[in-house]
Scaffold this motif. Sequence first.
Motif, mmCIF file in Angstrom:
data_model
loop_
_atom_site.group_PDB
_atom_site.id
_atom_site.type_symbol
_atom_site.label_atom_id
_atom_site.label_comp_id
_atom_site.label_asym_id
_atom_site.label_seq_id
_atom_site.Cartn_x
_atom_site.Cartn_y
_atom_site.Cartn_z
ATOM 1 N N LYS A 556 -6.947 4.399 12.730
ATOM 2 C CA LYS A 556 -5.677 4.549 12.013
ATOM 3 C C LYS A 556 -5.014 5.855 12.392
ATOM 4 C CE LYS A 556 -6.728 1.673 7.990
ATOM 5 N NZ LYS A 556 -6.714 1.580 6.509
ATOM 6 N N ALA A 557 -3.693 5.785 12.565
ATOM 7 C CA ALA A 557 -2.929 6.979 12.910
ATOM 8 C C ALA A 557 -2.784 7.884 11.687
ATOM 9 C CB ALA A 557 -1.542 6.592 13.429
ATOM 10 N N LEU A 558 -2.670 9.196 11.930
ATOM 11 C CA LEU A 558 -2.431 10.155 10.851
ATOM 12 C C LEU A 558 -0.948 10.149 10.534
ATOM 13 C CD1 LEU A 558 -3.198 12.281 8.858
ATOM 14 C CD2 LEU A 558 -3.340 13.961 10.711
ATOM 15 N N ALA A 559 -0.583 9.429 9.492
ATOM 16 C CA ALA A 559 0.820 9.263 9.104
ATOM 17 C C ALA A 559 0.953 9.506 7.616
ATOM 18 C CB ALA A 559 1.306 7.852 9.454
ATOM 19 N N LEU A 560 1.936 10.293 7.229
ATOM 20 C CA LEU A 560 2.149 10.652 5.834
ATOM 21 C C LEU A 560 3.528 10.194 5.378
ATOM 22 C CD1 LEU A 560 0.735 14.301 5.894
ATOM 23 C CD2 LEU A 560 -0.468 12.194 5.262
ATOM 24 N N ARG A 561 3.595 9.728 4.153
ATOM 25 C CA ARG A 561 4.861 9.265 3.577
ATOM 26 C C ARG A 561 5.502 10.404 2.802
ATOM 27 N NH1 ARG A 561 5.852 5.455 -1.434
ATOM 28 N NH2 ARG A 561 7.979 4.754 -1.039
ATOM 29 N N PHE A 562 6.681 10.812 3.213
ATOM 30 C CA PHE A 562 7.416 11.938 2.645
ATOM 31 C C PHE A 562 8.546 11.364 1.788
ATOM 32 C CE2 PHE A 562 8.429 16.539 4.125
ATOM 33 C CZ PHE A 562 8.759 16.913 2.843
ATOM 34 N N VAL A 563 8.422 11.476 0.459
ATOM 35 C CA VAL A 563 9.382 10.854 -0.458
ATOM 36 C C VAL A 563 10.365 11.909 -0.963
ATOM 37 C CG1 VAL A 563 9.661 9.563 -2.616
ATOM 38 C CG2 VAL A 563 7.697 9.117 -1.128
ATOM 39 N N THR A 591 5.279 11.729 10.112
ATOM 40 C CA THR A 591 5.762 11.538 8.741
ATOM 41 C C THR A 591 6.831 10.460 8.710
ATOM 42 O OG1 THR A 591 7.398 13.290 9.032
ATOM 43 C CG2 THR A 591 5.318 13.914 8.024
ATOM 44 N N THR A 592 6.850 9.714 7.637
ATOM 45 C CA THR A 592 7.916 8.754 7.365
ATOM 46 C C THR A 592 8.688 9.263 6.163
ATOM 47 O OG1 THR A 592 6.585 6.900 8.166
ATOM 48 C CG2 THR A 592 8.474 6.366 6.772
ATOM 49 N N ILE A 593 9.939 9.620 6.365
ATOM 50 C CA ILE A 593 10.768 10.119 5.269
ATOM 51 C C ILE A 593 11.430 8.939 4.574
ATOM 52 C CG2 ILE A 593 12.814 11.473 4.678
ATOM 53 C CD1 ILE A 593 12.063 13.429 6.851
ATOM 54 N N THR A 594 11.186 8.821 3.282
ATOM 55 C CA THR A 594 11.735 7.735 2.478
ATOM 56 C C THR A 594 12.559 8.322 1.337
ATOM 57 O OG1 THR A 594 9.806 6.347 2.952
ATOM 58 C CG2 THR A 594 11.187 5.709 1.078
ATOM 59 N N LYS A 595 13.822 7.941 1.277
ATOM 60 C CA LYS A 595 14.687 8.422 0.199
ATOM 61 C C LYS A 595 14.788 7.358 -0.883
ATOM 62 C CE LYS A 595 17.300 11.913 2.654
ATOM 63 N NZ LYS A 595 18.618 12.580 2.793
ATOM 64 N N VAL A 596 14.621 7.787 -2.132
ATOM 65 C CA VAL A 596 14.652 6.877 -3.272
ATOM 66 C C VAL A 596 15.692 7.379 -4.262
ATOM 67 C CG1 VAL A 596 12.228 6.295 -2.942
ATOM 68 C CG2 VAL A 596 12.847 8.126 -4.520
ATOM 69 N N SER A 597 16.047 6.554 -5.222
ATOM 70 C CA SER A 597 17.049 6.949 -6.203
ATOM 71 C C SER A 597 16.526 8.068 -7.092
ATOM 72 C CB SER A 597 17.456 5.754 -7.071
ATOM 73 O OG SER A 597 16.393 5.388 -7.934
ATOM 74 N N ASP A 598 17.457 8.877 -7.594
ATOM 75 C CA ASP A 598 17.070 9.963 -8.495
ATOM 76 C C ASP A 598 16.300 9.444 -9.700
ATOM 77 O OD1 ASP A 598 18.374 11.611 -6.790
ATOM 78 O OD2 ASP A 598 19.932 12.252 -8.187
ATOM 79 N N ASP A 599 16.739 8.315 -10.244
ATOM 80 C CA ASP A 599 16.135 7.791 -11.464
ATOM 81 C C ASP A 599 14.667 7.437 -11.265
ATOM 82 O OD1 ASP A 599 18.505 8.085 -12.789
ATOM 83 O OD2 ASP A 599 19.125 5.995 -12.568
ATOM 84 N N GLY A 609 2.069 9.003 -8.570
ATOM 85 C CA GLY A 609 1.253 9.286 -7.397
ATOM 86 C C GLY A 609 1.592 8.438 -6.194
ATOM 87 N N ASP A 610 2.796 7.842 -6.148
ATOM 88 C CA ASP A 610 3.204 6.997 -5.028
ATOM 89 C C ASP A 610 3.933 7.835 -3.977
ATOM 90 O OD1 ASP A 610 3.761 4.877 -3.381
ATOM 91 O OD2 ASP A 610 5.461 4.164 -4.568
ATOM 92 N N TYR A 611 3.211 8.736 -3.333
ATOM 93 C CA TYR A 611 3.763 9.579 -2.273
ATOM 94 C C TYR A 611 2.617 10.288 -1.579
ATOM 95 C CZ TYR A 611 2.809 13.844 -4.943
ATOM 96 O OH TYR A 611 2.172 14.882 -5.596
ATOM 97 N N ASP A 612 2.852 10.798 -0.403
ATOM 98 C CA ASP A 612 1.927 11.722 0.251
ATOM 99 C C ASP A 612 2.475 13.142 0.180
ATOM 100 O OD1 ASP A 612 -0.129 9.956 1.158
ATOM 101 O OD2 ASP A 612 1.220 9.231 2.716
ATOM 102 N N LEU A 613 3.734 13.302 0.592
ATOM 103 C CA LEU A 613 4.411 14.592 0.553
ATOM 104 C C LEU A 613 5.678 14.450 -0.281
ATOM 105 C CD1 LEU A 613 4.242 15.536 4.366
ATOM 106 C CD2 LEU A 613 2.669 16.282 2.563
ATOM 107 N N ALA A 614 6.046 15.504 -1.005
ATOM 108 C CA ALA A 614 7.281 15.493 -1.795
ATOM 109 C C ALA A 614 7.741 16.929 -2.001
ATOM 110 C CB ALA A 614 7.066 14.797 -3.146
ATOM 111 N N LEU A 615 9.023 17.089 -2.269
ATOM 112 C CA LEU A 615 9.600 18.393 -2.586
ATOM 113 C C LEU A 615 10.163 18.345 -3.997
ATOM 114 C CD1 LEU A 615 11.565 19.072 0.733
ATOM 115 C CD2 LEU A 615 9.549 20.324 -0.051
ATOM 116 N N TYR A 616 9.697 19.261 -4.827
ATOM 117 C CA TYR A 616 10.302 19.448 -6.137
ATOM 118 C C TYR A 616 9.994 20.863 -6.584
ATOM 119 C CZ TYR A 616 5.606 18.062 -7.834
ATOM 120 O OH TYR A 616 4.260 17.956 -8.060
#
Length: 742
Positions: A556-563, A591-599, A609-616
Amino acid sequence: MSHHGVGPRAVMRSAVFLTAGALAVPLLAGCGSDDKPAGPLAGQDIVPVARAQVADGGTLKWAVDAVPETLNTFQADADAGTSRIAQAVLPSMFRLDVNGRPVADPAYLESAKVIETEPRQVVLYKLNQQAVWSDGREIGAADFAAQWRALSGKDSAYWTARNAGYDRIAKIERGANDLQVRVTFSRPYADWKSLFSPLYPKDVMGTPDAFNDGARRKLKVTAGPFRVEKVDTAEKDVVLGRNPRWWGKPAKLNQIVLHAVARDKRAAALADGSVDLAEVDSTEAQRIGLAGRQKGTGTPLQGSGRTSVKKLRSWALAHGFDSDEVPRAKKKLRTVIKRYLEQQQALRDLDVRKSLEPAYTQLALNGSSGPLADERVRRAVARALDRAELARLVLTPLGLPAVPVGSHLALSGQIAYADSSGAIGDQDTKEAQALLADAGWVAGGPVRAEKKGEKAAGPQKPSEDVPDGGQDGQYIVGEDDKGHDGEHGGDERGDDEGQHRDGKDKRRAPADDKREHGDKDLAQEGRHGGAPGAYAPRGTAAPAAAPAGPLAKDGKALALRFVLPSGPGSDILGSVAARISAMLGQVGIRTTITKVSDDSYFKDHIASGDYDLALYSWPSSAFPATDARPVYAKPVPAADGSVNVEQNFTRVGTDQVDQLFDRAATTLDEDEERDLIRKADARIWAAAGSIPLYQRPELVGVRKNLVNAGAFGFQTPVYEDMGFLKKGVRVSASPASGSPDK
């Protein structure tokens, strides 16, 4: 909703996001004579003047995100607006000074100190003899006792969001007279200054019904320079008027109206006079600054009116119009530009006041599953980051100090602050790659095709079938078979339009300048010592070297989901995330950058816990031993088989950190408390569950003649001193005022 923080202290370190990710609270710790803390990185910017220069009367219209759902700061749905109102209308025994440190408020307290430590800790409050509630009753022991009983956690009929500190109180008594209150603790409590701020009357705290429902829309009894006159959800207003029973210096303003305005509508609201003061994002701050510098119109609307649509569109885009909002019809376009120019004319009467918020933005790493469950991989992510570059990316264009945050638990200016980032080390590509290799992730390893219906490791494995640019709201960074090798980011202006909107990569990210730093000694904490929209400065160097090839382990490739969130104000996070992804690509992490709604960003992703990386962002606390513990506490299994993470959304914690927090919360030696907090922070760094990046900018659009208000920084606002300058009085704007540098 802003994308910057997780906020207020009313719900411990509550998860109310300010979207670019805040808890605004007061720090109990002392300094040794040989340990003088540094000051804040940026001072407050409020144009301070003497009260004699401020006119009597007037109404200040202040933008807030929403009309608060409750006026009770101790309920779970309290927000920043709730806290703002409480500051203006209720007593607080301690408030924050310009350095973010708690100081007694003389309007309510003559003194407060620990008078006994054995056999139990006793704190004696001596109240200001003039302090009365708006119904004429003296503030006293009955109010303290009612608040303790409501927040102690012993009566489940009270729907409280927290009881930290109140659960350690054994009894509250009247002292030698009605102006004295004795609080006896069952266990030592270092952060006792955090209690009774704010203090509600016994009318609110005395019964569960009054606590749960009575104070949600009304506060009949208050004790501040202002009182709540009206909560109007239809008009989106909360009206605060002068309190006629206020014993202190009378408020200069007749009224403060808190008016709900969406973040992306605030420049227009300032222009049309709907508000006089509003926090704004960097784009609107630049627009206000541009209006102040414009001498003439210089627009394509001048002359005979034969200007081409192409010229009109070019002018609009050059002046910050979003390409999706520029109409193609010439008549409509001229109308849009005319309205814009009228607003620009009105914006000349405003300034931008700027400082740094008492909050920081972090990169959160979900350690509950997938590759990031391995501490070595988390540490590799941390070592791949050039935090100084990320701070410059956001803060340098705004003319603010671009210094990376070195602590999870305090900010520069606060007594507990110390840069403990040495526990993880500076940016070092070779060390990051070595950590990944030690964890079994190797370049060129075979990648097994995923079987139909097979679940990927981690919250979500990026699909191998998704082309670069991805599906709506998603794109992949770090693949080497697309011809760009992880260089997917914004251009120099930080505009992420085109990164994923049409599924094609249009721009190349400014590169890591590849500075190499020596490793810092990690022996103290242990190498594996324990299982939270700007634009690049012009002249940023291009990539110095191609990113490393993608890494793989067990097929498996080393891939992280960035929400990331996608709403107004998220452009800063988009730019930072793109830059982080490019840095990770340099060590072979895709990394796969995924944008989701603010809500759904917090509720459905961060909290679940549905993320690998996040900014807050988290706010700094004046009481980190109490307020930060739930954020970094080791998750524990609950009785129903689930895991209780409290507010530790990275799911990374250690027994050592918990023990250090517990010791810090119980010592009454201020120097010892400070040292324990710093040791806890070093261990949090070493565990690499979250990486502090930069202190958040505070940009406030404000009418030029409004004084003693603006970007407050750490300090609790002094509401009675705010107002408009008297006619004929002129003051110079503070050096920080104006627009962000281009």
